[in-house]
Design an enzyme around this catalytic site. Structure first.
Site, PDB file in Angstrom:
ATOM      1  CE  LYS A   1      -3.726   4.729  -1.517  1.00  0.00           C
ATOM      2  NZ  LYS A   1      -4.817   5.296  -2.348  1.00  0.00           N
TER       3      LYS A   1
ATOM      4  CE1 TYR B   1      -4.049   1.986   0.576  1.00  0.00           C
ATOM      5  CE2 TYR B   1      -2.848   3.023   2.370  1.00  0.00           C
ATOM      6  CZ  TYR B   1      -3.935   2.983   1.527  1.00  0.00           C
ATOM      7  OH  TYR B   1      -4.909   3.956   1.630  1.00  0.00           O
TER       8      TYR B   1
END
Length: 252
Positions: A168, A164
């Site tokens: 991001k 993640y």
């Protein structure tokens, strides 16, 4: 809001904003806030669902012009097909909010290939798959707004979120590069980096682990992220681009 500003907005044709991943959580909150501000909306989900039907019904009750697009942001060909058809029928968007994303948390040592690939292809790959078909139509209008939803994990890294955080962080670099490409066309590109926001994506484990480190000692509300998105889409934010703005209660 002053009477003159209200009259000015009423006289202006509604601008259209496309919000990916908008049937729940932060995306839904952004859609409802933008509806209050008088935008026309294009909502998005992977497929028709009770969540999308509920949102469309609520927008209709508000008297807002809205339609829905359905596709998986990882499916490049399908995304291009659906977006191109919508642009052909309705014209270029004023604004785009890239909000669709998933998380598959866990330590890297035990992370499956699927959990790595799914998060990267959705959260980061969706940037290309969604924006590629619609950038040139926006650029031809020489005006518009793009908002990319990242995360504080993309700024600092977070234990158990290597996939993640990688996605991001990649979004931040991509958005900054795109902002430089589109600035001369009057299109701003900015990043919102939420911290722990009270949505379905927050697990009890994350809540208990991170909450003590948040200076404000509470989770954020989706409406607080939506308020920033509304500002960045507005005329008042016309000289703000390549910015990365945390909404994190002071954690960063």
């Amino acid at each position: 809001m002053t009477e003159s500003s209200t009259d000015s907005r009423a006289a202006r044709p509604a601008r259209t904003v496309f919000i990916t991943g908008s049937t729940r959580g932060i995306g839904r909150a952004i859609a409802l806030r933008l509806a209050e501000d008088g935008y026309s909306l294009v909502i998005h989900g992977r497929a028709p669902s009770e969540h999308s039907a509920s949102l469309l019904a609520e927008l209709a009750r508000m008297g807002v012009e809205a339609r829905a697009l359905y596709f998986d942001v990882t499916d490049r060909a399908r995304a291009a097909e659906v977006i191109a058809a919508d642009l052909e029928a309705h014209g270029a968007y004023w604004g785009v909010v890239l909000n669709a994303g998933i998380n598959r948390d866990g330590p890297l040592a035990g992370m499956s290939e699927a959990d790595w690939d799914d998060v990267l292809s959705t959260d980061l790959g969706g940037f290309y798959n969604v924006l590629k078909p619609l950038i040139l139509p926006m650029a031809r209008k020489r005006a518009g707004r793009i908002i990319v939803m990242s995360s504080v994990s993309g700024l600092t890294g977070t234990r158990g979120q290597t996939n993640y955080a990688a996605a991001k962080a990649g979004l931040i670099g991509a958005a900054k590069s795109l902002a430089a490409e589109l600035a001369s066309r009057g299109i701003t590109v900015n990043v919102i980096a939420p911290g722990l926001i009270d949505t379905e994506m927050v697990t009890d484990e994350n809540r208990d682990r991170i909450l003590p480190y948040i200076p404000m000692r509470r989770l954020g509300r989706p409406s607080e992220v939506a308020g920033l998105a509304a500002f960045l889409l507005s005329d008042e934010a016309g000289y703000i681009t390549r910015a990365v703005i945390p909404v994190s209660g002071g954690i960063i």
